[in-house]
Design a protein around this motif. Structure first.
Motif, mmCIF file in Angstrom:
data_model
loop_
_atom_site.group_PDB
_atom_site.id
_atom_site.type_symbol
_atom_site.label_atom_id
_atom_site.label_comp_id
_atom_site.label_asym_id
_atom_site.label_seq_id
_atom_site.Cartn_x
_atom_site.Cartn_y
_atom_site.Cartn_z
ATOM 1 N N ILE A 1 -25.123 -4.371 -21.401
ATOM 2 C CA ILE A 1 -24.031 -3.343 -20.945
ATOM 3 C C ILE A 1 -22.733 -4.068 -21.305
ATOM 4 O O ILE A 1 -22.302 -4.811 -20.352
ATOM 5 C CB ILE A 1 -24.254 -2.672 -19.905
ATOM 6 N N ASP A 2 -21.796 -3.543 -22.401
ATOM 7 C CA ASP A 2 -20.640 -3.976 -22.782
ATOM 8 C C ASP A 2 -19.999 -3.065 -23.275
ATOM 9 O O ASP A 2 -20.331 -1.896 -23.379
ATOM 10 C CB ASP A 2 -20.526 -5.309 -23.715
ATOM 11 N N ASP A 3 -18.814 -3.431 -23.886
ATOM 12 C CA ASP A 3 -17.822 -2.287 -24.520
ATOM 13 C C ASP A 3 -18.315 -1.763 -25.883
ATOM 14 O O ASP A 3 -17.901 -0.783 -26.505
ATOM 15 C CB ASP A 3 -16.573 -2.618 -24.711
ATOM 16 N N LYS A 4 -19.513 -1.934 -26.258
ATOM 17 C CA LYS A 4 -20.181 -1.812 -27.372
ATOM 18 C C LYS A 4 -20.720 -0.132 -27.153
ATOM 19 O O LYS A 4 -21.151 0.520 -28.197
ATOM 20 C CB LYS A 4 -21.166 -2.490 -28.345
ATOM 21 N N ILE A 5 -21.265 -0.089 -25.756
ATOM 22 C CA ILE A 5 -21.708 1.286 -25.270
ATOM 23 C C ILE A 5 -20.456 2.326 -25.321
ATOM 24 O O ILE A 5 -19.572 2.036 -24.720
ATOM 25 C CB ILE A 5 -22.244 0.978 -23.866
ATOM 26 N N SER A 6 -20.499 3.483 -25.982
ATOM 27 C CA SER A 6 -19.422 4.125 -26.365
ATOM 28 C C SER A 6 -19.353 4.822 -25.065
ATOM 29 O O SER A 6 -17.881 5.408 -25.110
ATOM 30 C CB SER A 6 -19.939 5.352 -27.469
ATOM 31 N N ASN A 7 -20.058 5.284 -24.089
ATOM 32 C CA ASN A 7 -19.596 6.345 -22.997
ATOM 33 C C ASN A 7 -19.478 5.038 -21.542
ATOM 34 O O ASN A 7 -19.522 5.625 -20.510
ATOM 35 C CB ASN A 7 -20.684 7.015 -22.738
ATOM 36 N N ILE A 8 -19.534 3.879 -21.925
ATOM 37 C CA ILE A 8 -19.174 2.890 -20.570
ATOM 38 C C ILE A 8 -18.293 3.220 -19.653
ATOM 39 O O ILE A 8 -18.588 2.812 -18.326
ATOM 40 C CB ILE A 8 -19.126 1.567 -21.277
ATOM 41 N N ARG A 9 -16.985 3.804 -20.020
ATOM 42 C CA ARG A 9 -15.948 3.795 -18.879
ATOM 43 C C ARG A 9 -16.467 5.219 -18.135
ATOM 44 O O ARG A 9 -15.778 5.518 -17.177
ATOM 45 C CB ARG A 9 -14.729 4.116 -19.668
ATOM 46 N N PHE A 10 -17.443 6.112 -18.619
ATOM 47 C CA PHE A 10 -17.656 7.144 -17.719
ATOM 48 C C PHE A 10 -18.997 6.831 -17.122
ATOM 49 O O PHE A 10 -19.320 7.916 -16.092
ATOM 50 C CB PHE A 10 -18.034 8.256 -18.849
#
Length: 123
Positions: free
Chosen positions: A75-84
């Motif tokens: 799980i890293d910043d390639k996941i589009s909804n990571i900040r949510f």
């Protein structure tokens, strides 16, 4: 395998994700008139435990979607909804998948109607 759900379903679906998390990937397709030549991953969404996903419009009709057959997700910043995502507090963590159950709700407008008045219940 990446796929489209097809035109039978109204272009909005809802999925309740129970049990384990998963990562849902979306793909652009390069196709000819007769076949798909390749697909390119363009988005990934983390579906957390107890989450609701609603897909509609272009995300439903134009992008293939699929879940890779792997046991761990980075799980890293390639996941589009990571900040949510509430459960992710740091970048580049590994999550192990467990048993997952998804409840998918689709509207199927073209079905024959069952005449419930013609059914007789006997004791």
């Amino acid at each position: 395998m990446p796929h489209l759900d097809g035109s039978l379903f109204f272009p909005t679906i809802s999925t309740i994700n129970c049990g384990s998390h998963t990562v849902l990937n979306f793909y652009n397709t390069i196709k000819t008139d007769k076949e798909v030549l390749s697909s390119e991953k363009v988005y990934s969404l983390l579906l957390e435990r107890r989450s609701l996903l609603i897909l509609k419009d272009r995300m439903y009709t134009e992008y293939l979607h699929g879940i890779e057959e792997i046991t761990n997700d980075i799980i890293d910043d390639k996941i589009s909804n990571i900040r949510f995502c509430e459960s992710i507090k740091q970048n580049r963590i590994s999550l192990t998948r467990n048993k997952r159950i998804s409840l998918t709700i689709r509207n199927v407008p073209k079905v024959s109607k069952l005449n419930l008045n013609s059914l007789v219940l006997k004791k």
